[in-house]
Design an enzyme around this catalytic site. Structure first.
Site, PDB file in Angstrom:
ATOM      1  N   ALA A  26      -3.526   2.958  -7.389  1.00 16.44           N
ATOM      2  CA  ALA A  26      -2.180   2.385  -7.522  1.00 16.44           C
ATOM      3  C   ALA A  26      -2.060   1.126  -6.680  1.00 16.44           C
ATOM      4  O   ALA A  26      -2.791   0.933  -5.716  1.00 16.44           O
ATOM      5  CB  ALA A  26      -1.147   3.405  -7.065  1.00 16.44           C
TER       6      ALA A  26
ATOM      7  N   GLY B 136      -5.154   6.779  -8.920  1.00 16.70           N
ATOM      8  CA  GLY B 136      -4.438   6.724 -10.196  1.00 16.70           C
ATOM      9  C   GLY B 136      -5.352   6.345 -11.353  1.00 16.70           C
ATOM     10  O   GLY B 136      -5.124   6.761 -12.496  1.00 16.70           O
TER      11      GLY B 136
ATOM     12  N   GLU C  43      -6.906   9.387 -12.505  1.00 15.15           N
ATOM     13  CA  GLU C  43      -5.892  10.212 -13.191  1.00 15.15           C
ATOM     14  C   GLU C  43      -5.680   9.747 -14.638  1.00 15.15           C
ATOM     15  O   GLU C  43      -5.456  10.551 -15.529  1.00 15.15           O
ATOM     16  CB  GLU C  43      -4.577  10.193 -12.394  1.00 15.15           C
ATOM     17  CG  GLU C  43      -4.742  10.922 -11.058  1.00 15.15           C
ATOM     18  CD  GLU C  43      -3.494  10.908 -10.200  1.00 15.15           C
ATOM     19  OE1 GLU C  43      -2.782  11.919 -10.171  1.00 15.15           O
ATOM     20  OE2 GLU C  43      -3.232   9.885  -9.546  1.00 15.15           O
TER      21      GLU C  43
ATOM     22  N   GLU D  13      -6.114   9.046  -1.958  1.00 13.95           N
ATOM     23  CA  GLU D  13      -4.689   9.100  -1.574  1.00 13.95           C
ATOM     24  C   GLU D  13      -4.464   9.697  -0.194  1.00 13.95           C
ATOM     25  O   GLU D  13      -3.540   9.298   0.520  1.00 13.95           O
ATOM     26  CB  GLU D  13      -3.886   9.923  -2.601  1.00 13.95           C
ATOM     27  CG  GLU D  13      -3.674   9.236  -3.921  1.00 13.95           C
ATOM     28  CD  GLU D  13      -4.781   9.510  -4.918  1.00 13.95           C
ATOM     29  OE1 GLU D  13      -4.576   9.263  -6.105  1.00 13.95           O
ATOM     30  OE2 GLU D  13      -5.867   9.953  -4.509  1.00 13.95           O
TER      31      GLU D  13
END
Length: 698
Positions: free
Chosen positions: A90, A136, A139, A159
């Site tokens: 992200a 992300g 993901e 993260e």
């Protein structure tokens, strides 16, 4: 050699499907369709060298999914058009300053809805992954039905380094696909894995080379690809009683690394899996709420701050490194490890010493280090080839940079300079790794004092990222810029400091360590003193740290700083001198305050657990560090408060979740810090007197 061949060798050429129109409808994506009716969706975030996810990008992906849901291609390939990799996670900028958990949860909910739609597409979808696929990005890949990795791909969920856990459905999809006993530790530690390991875990379905991508995609879309199937164990491990047992084991492991009140994210992730693992819908919902709660914690916001401090310090390095050959003088613990690190970062290094034994020891340590950090055997061999023993010190003549790392004795260093200065080539930099001698004293015998500067590395060199780049008032500005670029080129973070006793980091660390010695004098047990520092969040206590650094070095630095700052520092106990005289130097001699075996201190203590460190004890250790940092700002030794925080974190391991010693003071409240220092001054003496710099500190 033909320039086209050179281009192919020099740059990876990615197989990106049909050539898209120059003017596509999307800003950050390109969408095409090949002859078989397969859609190729290329991630290509505008104006950046790496793809990151942000709200605007997710919104654009939503529009593309609407187009795909209507147009129904025969399959979908998702790929990055960036050479650096798939998606690097992200965009951390979006996380800064978040204070409202409900707003974070609403935003993450919008992103979840888009990723869920990607997963629900009624066509075969395959992610083709090269380079980094993190956070992300992973993901997004997990929401595709299949994953094909290029051999150089790296996967991970970093993260936790930001005080968070995955938040785009990753906690659910990863633990469903991969055995939770292997999936959970990857999310809990933030470690990355390579393509082969990802295949063995069942995270990817195939590993291939770039030239075979088209065939692999055809196999995937047509259903010929052998897909990784979640094992029978995955569903067994999701049963209540087993989950409870495994979760408590994970909590114990997490507890060894960090306390829950300091780093809540790993514990929140374990709770999430224990409560909802196996119940997809409930876990997806709970993930959003848990992620949002973590985002607004001081820990996450401070770790995000540290992420940006690192980026800021990287920028200080600038670019255009011209150093190719480094000559290191002194193959002891520091010199040998600096030489090894530089050779491991693709530089040619000559290592000189008076005796062959230290050089042999340094090369053995280098081989151990390369074995751990370089993945290919050929890379280890090449790095060792670049690290050359140089008993005759012939390397001086050709070196662009000479780093002197001989013992901390002024006369010895000056003697070394006298011998090498006439042999140095024009434009070469002479750098000292001194941790304590001001450059003003070192330059007095030099013919060209303008080329002297300090490059102060920290121990262990391979783990601590900071290098203090020290200048005196006569240092050549161009050479200083070159030294900063060199530090960046060897993957280290430079801190420009003006020469002054102890520079920044040692000056901040010395009162912390000497205060611990005084506490020993007061008959407080060493394990309680170390526990006080750990309770605050330090990675190790000051007594263990003193052993690690070497008690002889602590003594030298302490004496040197006391000669300059007098009673602003705690006095050095006489018994510490005796200990050093007896050769009890800490880790390097096997015995200091602790007994050391295999590089680890035996910290087990026979003390009852009732000896809990007091708040006053923590203040005595910690607040003088903030006090010195304010003094260094005030005196202009470092000119930026953020750089001070970054330096103390990256040079000493100062509790990262506190955001640095100045950020800690700001958070606690400057008035509170000053009044506490005044109270300590009344009780213990002038060494706690608050610095005048607090008056103007913002």
């Amino acid at each position: 050699m033909d320039s086209q061949i050179m281009n192919v060798l020099g740059d990876r050429v990615l197989e990106l499907g049909p050539k898209p129109d120059a003017e596509g409808p999307y800003k950050n994506f390109r969408l095409t369709r090949d002859g078989d009716g397969v859609a190729w969706l290329l991630f290509d975030r505008e104006g950046t060298s790496a793809n990151t996810l942000s709200a605007d990008l997710i919104e654009e992906l939503s529009k593309i999914l609407s187009e795909l849901e209507t147009a129904r291609p025969t399959g979908l390939v998702i790929r990055s058009a960036k050479k650096s990799g798939f998606i690097a996670g992200a965009d951390v900028n979006a996380f800064r300053g978040a204070t409202d958990a409900a707003a974070v949860e609403a935003e993450i909910g919008r992103a979840h809805a888009v990723i869920d739609r990607l997963e629900a597409l009624r066509i075969p979808s395959v992610a083709v992954i090269h380079g980094f696929c993190l956070g992300g990005g992973l993901e997004v890949a997990l929401a595709c039905q299949m994953r094909i990795a290029i051999e150089d791909a790296r996967f991970g969920f970093p993260e936790v380094m930001l005080g968070l856990h995955p938040g785009l459905g990753g906690t659910v999809r990863f633990t469903q696909l991969v055995n939770p006993m292997q999936a959970m530790p990857l999310m809990l530690t933030g470690k990355t894995i390579d393509a082969r390991r990802a295949k063995s875990l069942g995270l990817v379905d195939a590993v291939t080379q770039e030239r075979h991508v088209l065939n692999a995609v055809k196999d995937a879309v047509s259903g010929r690809l052998n897909r990784a199937k979640p094992g029978f164990l995955n569903s067994v491990l999701s049963l209540g009683p087993i989950k409870g047992f495994l979760a408590s084991r994970m909590r114990r492991e997490a507890g060894k690394a960090a306390r829950e009140e300091h780093y809540p994210a790993p514990y929140a992730l374990i709770d999430l899996w224990e409560k909802h693992g196996g119940d997809r819908r409930a876990m997806l919902n709970a993930e959003k709420a848990s992620f949002a709660r973590l985002m607004v914690t001081p820990t996450a916001q401070n770790l995000i701050r540290v992420f940006f401090l690192r980026e800021q310090m990287k920028k200080l390095a600038g670019s255009g490194n011209r150093i190719e050959h480094v000559h290191v003088i002194g193959a002891g613990a520091m010199g040998g490890d600096i030489a090894a690190w530089c050779a491991g970062q693709d530089l040619r290094v000559t290592l000189a010493d008076m005796k062959p034994e230290p050089i042999a020891g340094a090369i053995k340590r280098a081989a151990d280090l390369y074995g751990k950090i370089l993945r290919k055997r050929t890379a280890v061999r090449d790095a060792l080839d670049r690290l050359m023993p140089d008993m005759q010190a012939d390397g001086v003549r050709n070196a662009d940079l000479i780093i002197e790392a001989v013992p901390e004795k002024l006369e010895l260093k000056q003697k070394v300079y006298a011998g090498l200065e006439p042999k140095m080539k024009p434009g070469a930099i002479l750098a000292t790794n001194t941790s304590s001698i001001p450059l003003q004293d070192l330059r007095t015998t030099l013919q060209k004092p303008e080329r002297l500067l300090g490059l102060h590395f920290f121990n262990p060199v391979s783990r601590l990222q900071l290098v203090e780049v020290v200048s005196h008032d006569g240092t050549d500005a161009q050479l200083l810029r070159e030294a900063l670029a060199f530090v960046g080129a060897i993957d280290r973070l430079p801190l420009p400091v003006k020469s002054s006793p102890g520079f920044l980091v040692n000056r901040a660390l010395t009162p912390y360590m000497l205060e611990a010695m005084l506490m020993l004098d007061e008959k407080i047990d060493k394990t309680v003193i170390d526990a006080a520092a750990k309770k605050f969040g330090m990675p190790m206590g000051p007594i263990e740290l003193a052993d690690q650094v070497g008690l002889d070095i602590c003594l030298d630095v302490g004496d040197m700083l006391r000669s300059k700052f007098g009673d602003a520092l705690p006095p050095t106990p006489a018994w510490l001198r005796e200990k050093v005289a007896r050769g009890e130097l800490g880790r390097k001699s096997g015995k200091g305050f602790y007994t050391w075996k295999g590089g680890k201190a035996d910290t087990s203590s026979g003390l009852p657990a009732t000896s809990e460190p007091s708040a006053e004890m923590i203040d005595r250790l910690i607040l003088p560090m903030s006090n010195v940092c304010v003094a260094c700002l005030c005196e202009g030794i470092v000119d930026d408060a953020d750089a001070v925080d970054g330096a103390v974190i990256f040079g000493t391991g100062y509790a990262p979740f506190r955001g640095g010693p100045l950020n800690y003071a700001r958070t606690r409240g400057v008035e509170n810090v000053v009044s506490t220092l005044r109270a300590l001054t009344e009780k213990f003496g002038g060494r706690f007197a608050p610095d005048a710099g607090w008056e103007n500190f913002k």
